[in-house]
Design a protein around this motif. Structure first.
Motif, short mmCIF file in Angstrom:
data_model
loop_
_atom_site.label_atom_id
_atom_site.label_comp_id
_atom_site.label_asym_id
_atom_site.label_seq_id
_atom_site.Cartn_x
_atom_site.Cartn_y
_atom_site.Cartn_z
N LEU A 126 -4.34 -50.87 91.71
CA LEU A 126 -4.20 -49.54 92.33
C LEU A 126 -5.39 -49.40 93.28
N ASN A 127 -6.53 -49.76 92.86
CA ASN A 127 -7.90 -49.53 93.52
C ASN A 127 -7.96 -51.02 94.66
N THR A 128 -7.91 -52.19 93.99
CA THR A 128 -8.12 -53.18 94.82
C THR A 128 -7.14 -53.82 95.67
N ALA A 129 -5.78 -53.48 95.67
CA ALA A 129 -4.76 -54.04 96.53
C ALA A 129 -5.31 -53.48 98.18
N PRO A 130 -5.00 -54.30 98.85
CA PRO A 130 -5.25 -54.13 100.29
C PRO A 130 -4.23 -53.04 100.91
N PRO A 131 -4.66 -52.20 101.76
CA PRO A 131 -4.02 -51.34 102.35
C PRO A 131 -2.65 -51.73 102.90
N GLU A 132 -2.57 -53.03 103.54
CA GLU A 132 -1.43 -53.46 103.92
C GLU A 132 -0.24 -54.02 102.91
N ILE A 133 -0.87 -54.10 101.82
CA ILE A 133 0.10 -54.50 100.58
C ILE A 133 0.79 -53.10 100.24
N LYS A 134 0.11 -51.91 100.17
CA LYS A 134 0.68 -50.79 99.76
C LYS A 134 1.36 -50.31 100.77
N TYR A 135 1.17 -50.41 102.23
CA TYR A 135 2.22 -50.07 103.20
C TYR A 135 3.33 -50.56 103.16
N ILE A 136 3.31 -52.27 102.79
CA ILE A 136 4.66 -52.77 102.82
C ILE A 136 5.43 -52.04 101.70
N GLY A 137 4.95 -51.77 100.36
CA GLY A 137 5.77 -51.08 99.47
C GLY A 137 6.41 -49.77 99.90
N ASP A 138 5.80 -49.08 100.59
CA ASP A 138 5.97 -47.61 101.32
C ASP A 138 7.18 -47.98 102.25
N ARG A 139 6.94 -48.88 103.02
CA ARG A 139 8.23 -49.23 104.01
C ARG A 139 9.44 -49.56 103.19
N ILE A 140 9.44 -50.37 102.04
CA ILE A 140 10.44 -50.88 101.31
C ILE A 140 11.15 -49.66 100.82
N LEU A 141 10.26 -48.70 100.47
CA LEU A 141 11.01 -47.68 99.55
C LEU A 141 11.69 -46.65 100.66
N HIS A 142 11.35 -46.67 101.80
CA HIS A 142 11.74 -45.99 102.89
C HIS A 142 12.93 -46.46 103.58
N LEU A 143 13.43 -47.79 103.22
CA LEU A 143 14.66 -48.48 103.68
C LEU A 143 15.73 -47.56 103.47
N PRO A 144 16.80 -47.68 104.36
CA PRO A 144 17.92 -46.86 104.16
C PRO A 144 18.73 -47.53 102.83
N TYR A 145 18.41 -48.67 102.36
CA TYR A 145 18.83 -49.28 101.16
C TYR A 145 18.68 -48.27 99.92
#
Length: 219
Positions: free
Chosen positions: A74-93
């Protein structure tokens, strides 16, 4: 099952649904993987990026190490990894899942629930894992996204598949799905029911099987 649409029935009765990532997310994930410096112990079949390594296991058991690793990310993951997860959750899927989690009397309102991050992961390779549930990890859902080296087609003879099953009243597990790590695919696992189980088969050596995991609680 339509891989471009969240299968609500399957998710809540069998514990999973599958999908394909859009090309832009696949490309961004591949860029991250290509830049990753991997660390592998001699006696392990899995490589991790530095931000997932534990400083010292102090002889603790594997379960404690796994929980510690998840919380650490939660603290060590790079921002781009967290951003990928957020983008996946916001897919119309995921729209169908969000719709069913809103009470009928609230249907006129927008999505009011929140996906709270509970851990991230990236690894290359896979060891064998027996049937288990991740319900004790406080994750309501886990998204596992798969990638191969340069997007090559995965040969089923290389193993590395994820098996999903449901435990019956006798304690026997009935397998309901076998998912091979095809490039750009993902599986969403329902971790709220202890009867939903999964296991993993180790992939053959000299094959590249990348996995990204995104774990969330639903509040």
């Amino acid at each position: 099952m339509n891989p471009f649409e969240f299968d609500v029935y399957n998710f809540y009765t069998r514990g999973y649904t599958v999908g394909f990532l859009p090309e832009d997310i696949v490309n961004d994930c591949r860029n991250i993987l290509n830049k990753t410096e991997w660390h592998r112990d001699e006696d392990e079949s899995v490589s991790y990026p530095e931000w997932m390594l534990l400083p010292d296991d102090n002889g603790t058991d594997e379960y404690y190490q796994e929980i510690t690793r998840e919380l650490q990310t939660l603290n060590t993951a790079p921002p781009e990894i967290k951003y990928i997860g957020d983008r996946i959750l916001h897919l119309p899927y995921f729209d169908k899942m969000k719709q069913i989690l809103v009470k009928d009397q609230h249907k006129d309102y927008t999505w009011m629930r929140t996906f709270v991050p509970n851990g991230f992961g990236v690894w290359d390779g896979q060891e064998t894992l027996q049937w288990h549930t991740d319900i004790n990890d406080s994750n309501d859902i886990t998204i596992l996204a798969y990638f191969t080296d340069n997007g090559i087609d995965w040969d089923k003879s290389w193993n590395g598949q994820l098996l999903l099953g449901v435990k019956d009243e006798n304690g026997d597990i009935q397998q309901v799905h076998e998912h091979h790590p095809v490039d750009g695919t993902f599986v969403v696992i329902n971790n709220t029911n202890p009867l939903f189980q999964h296991r993993v088969i180790q992939n053959l050596k000299n094959t590249t099987r990348y996995t990204m995991s995104f774990r969330y609680c639903i509040k």
